[in-house]
Design a protein around this motif. Sequence first.
Motif, PDB file in Angstrom:
ATOM      1  N   UNK A   4       0.851  -1.176   0.000  1.00 17.01           N
ATOM      2  CA  UNK A   4       0.000   0.000   0.000  1.00 17.01           C
ATOM      3  C   UNK A   4       0.893   1.235   0.000  1.00 17.01           C
ATOM      4  N   UNK A   5       0.496   2.242  -0.757  1.00 23.45           N
ATOM      5  CA  UNK A   5       1.308   3.453  -0.843  1.00 23.45           C
ATOM      6  C   UNK A   5       0.901   4.459   0.225  1.00 23.45           C
ATOM      7  N   UNK A   6       1.915   5.069   0.824  1.00 21.49           N
ATOM      8  CA  UNK A   6       1.643   6.113   1.824  1.00 21.49           C
ATOM      9  C   UNK A   6       1.240   7.387   1.087  1.00 21.49           C
ATOM     10  N   UNK A   7       0.075   7.927   1.390  1.00 21.58           N
ATOM     11  CA  UNK A   7      -0.345   9.161   0.694  1.00 21.58           C
ATOM     12  C   UNK A   7       0.650  10.290   0.944  1.00 21.58           C
ATOM     13  N   UNK A   8       0.853  11.113  -0.067  1.00 22.99           N
ATOM     14  CA  UNK A   8       1.817  12.210   0.076  1.00 22.99           C
ATOM     15  C   UNK A   8       1.402  13.185   1.172  1.00 22.99           C
ATOM     16  N   UNK A   9       0.109  13.369   1.315  1.00 25.20           N
ATOM     17  CA  UNK A   9      -0.361  14.330   2.319  1.00 25.20           C
ATOM     18  C   UNK A   9      -0.813  13.638   3.607  1.00 25.20           C
ATOM     19  N   UNK A  10      -0.259  12.456   3.849  1.00 23.24           N
ATOM     20  CA  UNK A  10      -0.646  11.677   5.037  1.00 23.24           C
ATOM     21  C   UNK A  10      -0.467  12.502   6.318  1.00 23.24           C
ATOM     22  N   UNK A  11       0.706  13.075   6.490  1.00 23.84           N
ATOM     23  CA  UNK A  11       0.959  13.834   7.727  1.00 23.84           C
ATOM     24  C   UNK A  11       0.044  15.050   7.828  1.00 23.84           C
ATOM     25  N   UNK A 208     -15.299   1.136 -10.827  1.00 28.33           N
ATOM     26  CA  UNK A 208     -14.569   2.311 -11.291  1.00 28.33           C
ATOM     27  C   UNK A 208     -13.995   3.139 -10.141  1.00 28.33           C
ATOM     28  N   UNK A 209     -14.412   2.847  -8.926  1.00 32.68           N
ATOM     29  CA  UNK A 209     -13.949   3.644  -7.777  1.00 32.68           C
ATOM     30  C   UNK A 209     -12.766   3.010  -7.040  1.00 32.68           C
ATOM     31  N   UNK A 210     -12.228   1.940  -7.577  1.00 28.87           N
ATOM     32  CA  UNK A 210     -11.219   1.185  -6.825  1.00 28.87           C
ATOM     33  C   UNK A 210     -10.040   2.053  -6.395  1.00 28.87           C
ATOM     34  N   UNK A 211      -9.512   2.845  -7.305  1.00 30.29           N
ATOM     35  CA  UNK A 211      -8.319   3.636  -6.979  1.00 30.29           C
ATOM     36  C   UNK A 211      -8.616   4.634  -5.860  1.00 30.29           C
ATOM     37  N   UNK A 212      -9.758   5.321  -5.962  1.00 30.11           N
ATOM     38  CA  UNK A 212     -10.033   6.332  -4.948  1.00 30.11           C
ATOM     39  C   UNK A 212     -10.380   5.693  -3.605  1.00 30.11           C
ATOM     40  N   UNK A 213     -11.045   4.543  -3.632  1.00 35.14           N
ATOM     41  CA  UNK A 213     -11.356   3.860  -2.373  1.00 35.14           C
ATOM     42  C   UNK A 213     -10.077   3.366  -1.704  1.00 35.14           C
ATOM     43  N   UNK A 214      -9.197   2.789  -2.473  1.00 31.95           N
ATOM     44  CA  UNK A 214      -7.949   2.297  -1.871  1.00 31.95           C
ATOM     45  C   UNK A 214      -7.093   3.461  -1.371  1.00 31.95           C
ATOM     46  N   UNK A 215      -7.188   4.579  -2.054  1.00 32.67           N
ATOM     47  CA  UNK A 215      -6.479   5.764  -1.553  1.00 32.67           C
ATOM     48  C   UNK A 215      -7.034   6.154  -0.185  1.00 32.67           C
ATOM     49  N   UNK A 216      -8.340   6.164  -0.057  1.00 30.87           N
ATOM     50  CA  UNK A 216      -8.948   6.499   1.239  1.00 30.87           C
ATOM     51  C   UNK A 216      -8.465   5.540   2.317  1.00 30.87           C
ATOM     52  N   UNK A 217      -8.504   4.256   2.029  1.00 30.14           N
ATOM     53  CA  UNK A 217      -8.120   3.267   3.040  1.00 30.14           C
ATOM     54  C   UNK A 217      -6.670   3.429   3.479  1.00 30.14           C
ATOM     55  N   UNK A 218      -5.822   3.884   2.564  1.00 35.91           N
ATOM     56  CA  UNK A 218      -4.399   3.991   2.890  1.00 35.91           C
ATOM     57  C   UNK A 218      -4.128   5.018   3.992  1.00 35.91           C
ATOM     58  N   UNK A 219      -5.025   5.953   4.194  1.00 31.12           N
ATOM     59  CA  UNK A 219      -4.835   6.929   5.274  1.00 31.12           C
ATOM     60  C   UNK A 219      -4.981   6.283   6.655  1.00 31.12           C
ATOM     61  N   UNK A 220      -5.510   5.089   6.689  1.00 33.56           N
ATOM     62  CA  UNK A 220      -5.766   4.431   7.973  1.00 33.56           C
ATOM     63  C   UNK A 220      -4.904   3.182   8.173  1.00 33.56           C
ATOM     64  N   UNK A 221      -3.966   2.963   7.259  1.00 35.40           N
ATOM     65  CA  UNK A 221      -3.117   1.765   7.354  1.00 35.40           C
ATOM     66  C   UNK A 221      -2.164   1.918   8.548  1.00 35.40           C
TER      67      UNK A 221
END
Lengths: 289, 337
Positions: A4-11, A208-221
């Motif tokens: 899973x990729x860490x979002x750039x704006x995670x912090x 079609x929402x897979x990328x945006x949903x997985x992006x959301x989930x990554x904020x909580x990994x």
Amino acid sequence: MANTSRPEDFDAYWQQVCRELEATPIAAEEEHLPIRSTEFCECYAVRFTGIGPYRLFGYLSIPHGDGPFPTLLLGPAYRSVVDPLPQGDANEKRGRFLVFSTAGRGQRNADKPYAGLFPGMMTEGIDSPETSIFRGFAADWLRAVDYLLTRPEVDRSRLAAIKQEGMPILTAALRPEVTHVVASPGDFYNTGDHVPGEVEDYLRLYPEKEAQVKRTLSYFDPLFFAPNARARTLLWGNPEMVAPLAEALVGETDVQQSERSSYKDGLFQERWIADQFSFEEIIIPAHWQ
Amino acid sequence: MNPVGQDSHLYFGKVTNDILDKENRMSQTERIPSDQYRTVVTRPADFDAFWDDLLAQSAEIPLNATVELVPLRCTPEIEVYDVHYDSLDGVRISGWYALPRERSGKLPTIIQMPGYLQDPPIPRAWAQDGYAAFSTAPRGKIRSNQQFNPGYPGLLTHNMVDRNTYTYRGFYIDAARTIDFLLSRDEIDGERIGVTGSSQGGGLTISTAALRPEIRVAAAGAPYLCGYMDSVELTHTYPYQEIRDYLRLYPDRREAVRDTLAYFDGINFGPRITCPIMVYIGLQDNVCPPETGYAVFNTIASENKQIYSYDGHGHDAGAVHHGAILKDFFKNHLQDC
């Protein structure tokens, strides 16, 4: 291997959550609950405010005697019900530990105006990290720590965040006052490879929402919180599967694989907590003795 | 696993802390083997009349069932429906209904009953195995709590001094009404309906098998709601702790509580059960004492009954070992018959 990729704006995302918490008065009210009090503790219903603002709930048990007391924070879990003490725990634990068992938004007693559905809550607002219900739900864990830190009865050298999921790790990272953690990777670990069943349902309907949903989930990994989680940790999970997380945790970490027996696992966890808090004897249910 | 009558695990309690009060010293005394425990539960003389009257009342209530496909929860193999129907006192009850998409002829059915704290799950796994499957949410559960919502904790003790308004009067009927819904469905074989669940799901399995002769086979794990008054002495853990909390505050109501609970105790439903049934328990169950699992098993009237006791297991009731046995049990009774 985590994928899973860490979002750039995670912090920045979490700094904003913390700023909102700072700007939100806790405004706690405690109501004595004679029916949940015992010969060895007093119990209170606590109402307090999280971000939103949103009114939250918790059962607070304070042992009789002179504090401060070692403290167990049993934060919100992904289900509707919150008990004063987890099902099956010896009630006498409430005579040794200060216990704060809290409901996050959507759970019973914190279900106005938003009543979560189970299944259902998992994908509430999931299209964006800004709208995901878990932004507030995670903040509700942090707010519970904030409340505990207002209580003089809390022993600040022994404050454990406990739940079989990833939220205690998030909490320890954002609230360094948490000294001990019992957690598992939880539903949001490594969602690049595997998403929870409810999210799987959602993506089946909205592929079609897979990328945006997985992006959301990554904020909580929990993996991305681990480098800031300094608490002494018991991490439940398959050692191979949780290895990236265990290695990333800053605090000393014990990894324990479930024996798929609530008795054996429960006994291990009670012993671990007792050891960490320097108690020779453990308080366990009659049928575990 | 221990076969019937060979429970080799002796419990010897010991002092583990110095904060137990006098009332709590029960846990420090030597325990007898679970299968030799004698229940304190007695069966009211009008127990059967009480329930037969409620069943008759229930039978007069139109189902008014609604069945709505839920695309979000369907898979390529399984259809999932959101079901609602009317029950006692006009309370609207919900459930998840799952069907295999590929089916020929009428289906065997498994009813999945929920645990006390559990949010009723969508029973897709059973549908995956070729069953119609129904997961019931009796009153007070989310999605069935618009008209009745005493909360948790609280549901167990709501009106506990009055058998005519106690929570489980309606709760048991809500569960039993599931059969009425199933019998209204063309795709169901009414001669092949089974029921299962663990913890409260185990307790509801016992009550439903006792109340509805349409149940052909039942499997109860770690049955809750069996030996209420035994359990408040044998355990100091939630949910039974709710009753201990109540009696501590209202000690003068003990007799009324005992008398009410006798009408809802699984041990008293046992003599009404005649279908094949299995009970499985953990010998270190800290939620539903194994003593009560044996007690209910001993009262079950079925000629075909088995108990599986798992040493080294708690409230999980040995599910890791028992899962395959459970599947085979239902397959033998509902699919291969």
